[in-house]
Design a protein around this motif. Sequence first.
Motif, short mmCIF file in Angstrom:
data_model
loop_
_atom_site.label_atom_id
_atom_site.label_comp_id
_atom_site.label_asym_id
_atom_site.label_seq_id
_atom_site.Cartn_x
_atom_site.Cartn_y
_atom_site.Cartn_z
N PRO A 1 0.79 -1.24 0.00
CA PRO A 1 0.00 0.00 0.00
C PRO A 1 0.82 1.28 0.00
CG PRO A 1 -0.15 -1.15 2.11
CD PRO A 1 0.50 -2.08 1.17
N GLN A 2 0.50 2.15 -0.95
CA GLN A 2 1.24 3.40 -1.11
C GLN A 2 0.76 4.50 -0.18
OE1 GLN A 2 4.08 3.46 -3.10
NE2 GLN A 2 3.54 1.28 -2.96
N GLY A 3 -0.39 4.29 0.45
CA GLY A 3 -0.88 5.28 1.41
C GLY A 3 0.01 5.41 2.63
N VAL A 4 0.86 4.39 2.85
CA VAL A 4 1.84 4.44 3.93
C VAL A 4 3.26 4.44 3.37
CG1 VAL A 4 0.36 3.40 5.69
CG2 VAL A 4 1.70 1.91 4.19
N GLY A 5 3.35 4.87 2.10
CA GLY A 5 4.66 4.97 1.46
C GLY A 5 5.21 3.65 0.97
#
Length: 276
Positions: free
Chosen positions: A197-201
């Motif tokens: 997940p990119q929402g947490v980098g």
Amino acid sequence: MATKYVKYVDVTKCDGCRACMVACKNWNDLPAEPQDFLGSMQSHANVTADTWNVLTFVEHENSKGNLDYLFRHSSCFHCTDAACEKVCPENAISYTDKGMVVVDQEVCVGCGYCEQNCPFDVIHLKTYKDENGKEYRKAHKCTMCTDRLDEGLQPACVTTCHTGAMEFGEKDEIISKAEKRVKEIKERYPNAQVYNPQGVGGTHTIYVLAEKPSVYGLPENPKVPTSAVLWKDYAQPIGKAMVGGVAMALAGAFVANKFFDKKNGGQEEDGGGNHE
């Protein structure tokens, strides 16, 4: 720039043996936690302060109407942009040069902000008692066996996996491997995907999932809470700047006050001398 590493988990190869759980307990000297029977193959409902990884089990009816038994090795994701690190008021949580998120037990004060803000619910507080019987708390979670990594070894859970469901290696290579694996299993698992997940980098534990994240109890689009971003990236720097500014102002006032006191005192002495 230091090379970043990730743990790779291919859930389609996992047979639910729980060897990863045992290896983690043994290596990290974690105590046993008796649990109530959960009515399935799953031994623990979730990771805890004394159980850093858990083998989850889900019975799922797939898109073809068939029943799948889905396993997942569950532990800390070691987020690149970690909410726990952002909200820690004591800077007890930090990143290693390999990208892992670790807790400094000597600095942790057990405030619980990390536990409250983790989007994956993988960090928890353990209660201790000092020599006087007073209780205090410390945050605990998977460390990705950083002590082993420092010695050139792999995480204990990875080394014990007999099906090859877990691997550990350089980030770019592992991500490429995961993407290739998804293409290989798409016919059998139409919803297969890489979970990074990119929402947490992005994370340092990435998965090849056979189904959508929510089927495994994972958030579809986890993000660092806005409150954590505001605190770490805005409130804290501004607060430190203000504290620094106040300190400088106070220091300046102190020096100025001393200067004028001395000057005024000297004038009074001179004035007194002229009257003699």
